[in-house]
Design a protein around this motif. Sequence first.
Motif, PDB file in Angstrom:
ATOM      1  N   ASP A 209      -5.002 -46.124  13.858  1.00 17.36           N
ATOM      2  CA  ASP A 209      -5.783 -46.888  12.868  1.00 17.36           C
ATOM      3  C   ASP A 209      -7.167 -47.232  13.426  1.00 17.36           C
ATOM      4  O   ASP A 209      -8.168 -47.197  12.693  1.00 17.36           O
ATOM      5  CB  ASP A 209      -5.043 -48.174  12.483  1.00 17.36           C
ATOM      6  N   GLU A 212      -9.352 -44.540  12.921  1.00 19.12           N
ATOM      7  CA  GLU A 212      -9.414 -44.222  11.489  1.00 19.12           C
ATOM      8  C   GLU A 212      -8.752 -42.890  11.155  1.00 19.12           C
ATOM      9  O   GLU A 212      -9.217 -42.132  10.299  1.00 19.12           O
ATOM     10  CB  GLU A 212     -10.879 -44.243  11.008  1.00 19.12           C
ATOM     11  N   GLY A 214      -5.130 -42.978  10.998  1.00 23.50           N
ATOM     12  CA  GLY A 214      -3.754 -43.422  10.861  1.00 23.50           C
ATOM     13  C   GLY A 214      -2.982 -42.707   9.782  1.00 23.50           C
ATOM     14  O   GLY A 214      -1.758 -42.585   9.870  1.00 23.50           O
TER      15      GLY A 214
END
Length: 387
Positions: A209, A212, A214
């Motif tokens: 995550d 970015e 995820g």
Amino acid sequence: MHPADLKSRDFKKILLIKLSALGDVVHTIPVLNKLRRRYPNARIDWLVTPGIAELLRHNPAINNVIEFLRDEWSEPWRPAAYVSTARLIAQLRAAEYDLVIDLQGQMRSAVFAFTSGAPVRIGFDKPRADAFTSLPRVIPEEARKHAWKGAREGSWLAYTDTIPLPTLDIHPVERYLGVGPMLGLDDGPADFSFPIPQEATVRIDGLLDYYEIGRANIAIVAPGTVWETKQWRADAFAEVARHLQQQKLAVVLIGSEGERGLCEEIARLAPGVVNLAGETALSELAALISRAVICVTNDSGPMHLAVALGRPVVSVFGPTDPVWAGPYRQPDSVVRADIPCSPCYLRRLKECPNGHACMLQVPAAAVIARADSALGRELLNPRPNRR
């Protein structure tokens, strides 16, 4: 002991010895799972090096993970190595094991097996003079010199019973499972299942995550390896990484702290990849690999971990033999140059008389083609519950 007696014994305290490396330990997990099914109420301990212990410590099939501090022997003149070994031997003797299975087959593991005092000690037999003459294929001379041929360093002398080796032309998983008929273990397929702790999954989810990615399809690239002769070219790994990015995959580089520099070089040649070398414990690495839609590797521990987790793999092979060391039961996952001197089992580049041709002659295009094929199958039939 007569084989029939071994099958009928209900062992209560079992020690499994497999010290390292990552791939070898992964290959031993099916033995552990069969032992637990055969002896559901037994105490089953595993003797392993600290670097691998973290992967095993969460496994409910294991009662105790016992660490052998192998690194202390890098300076054998220091008394600490002898003190810790004496303590370990005392610990093993105090456990009063009635069965020890040594799948390492070296002098140090045999010492632990013997000094444990267990009445039944199982390991591999000594090398046979005709080890390679009965094989249906031609093995290069260098491989005959350096490849595994049986228990080493006289370790077979420590065992009360030895695992039959009808042929050397089998994968280590099958070789380790040779203990099964001796003990009356089930004859079902190899079961690599092992738990990944929730905290490892949570940390990996957090890392992905943070970068970015995820919810992206993850491609793992593992460019490192312990032997320098197993190392494929950094620029070739980068070419594969760029291609995977073009396929809308998020590419993640993995490796040890010592492989961070190699991964940084690949990251420089393939902008946009995520470099997690040195950032994950083994259980976290397992959590990360379990998310992958494809893993591209050398012959290395992460390759075997990916196979155990059921992930598609493409692996570049050169000095080692795919039959003996490849992705278990996945011959189509291997890409190699197939030159006459391969496999040789030479570990250092300075020993290679052929300019590392076995790895230099593997084109990135061949790996990309194999990866595209594996990706097509995986993305057409994705696993459920992918985040």
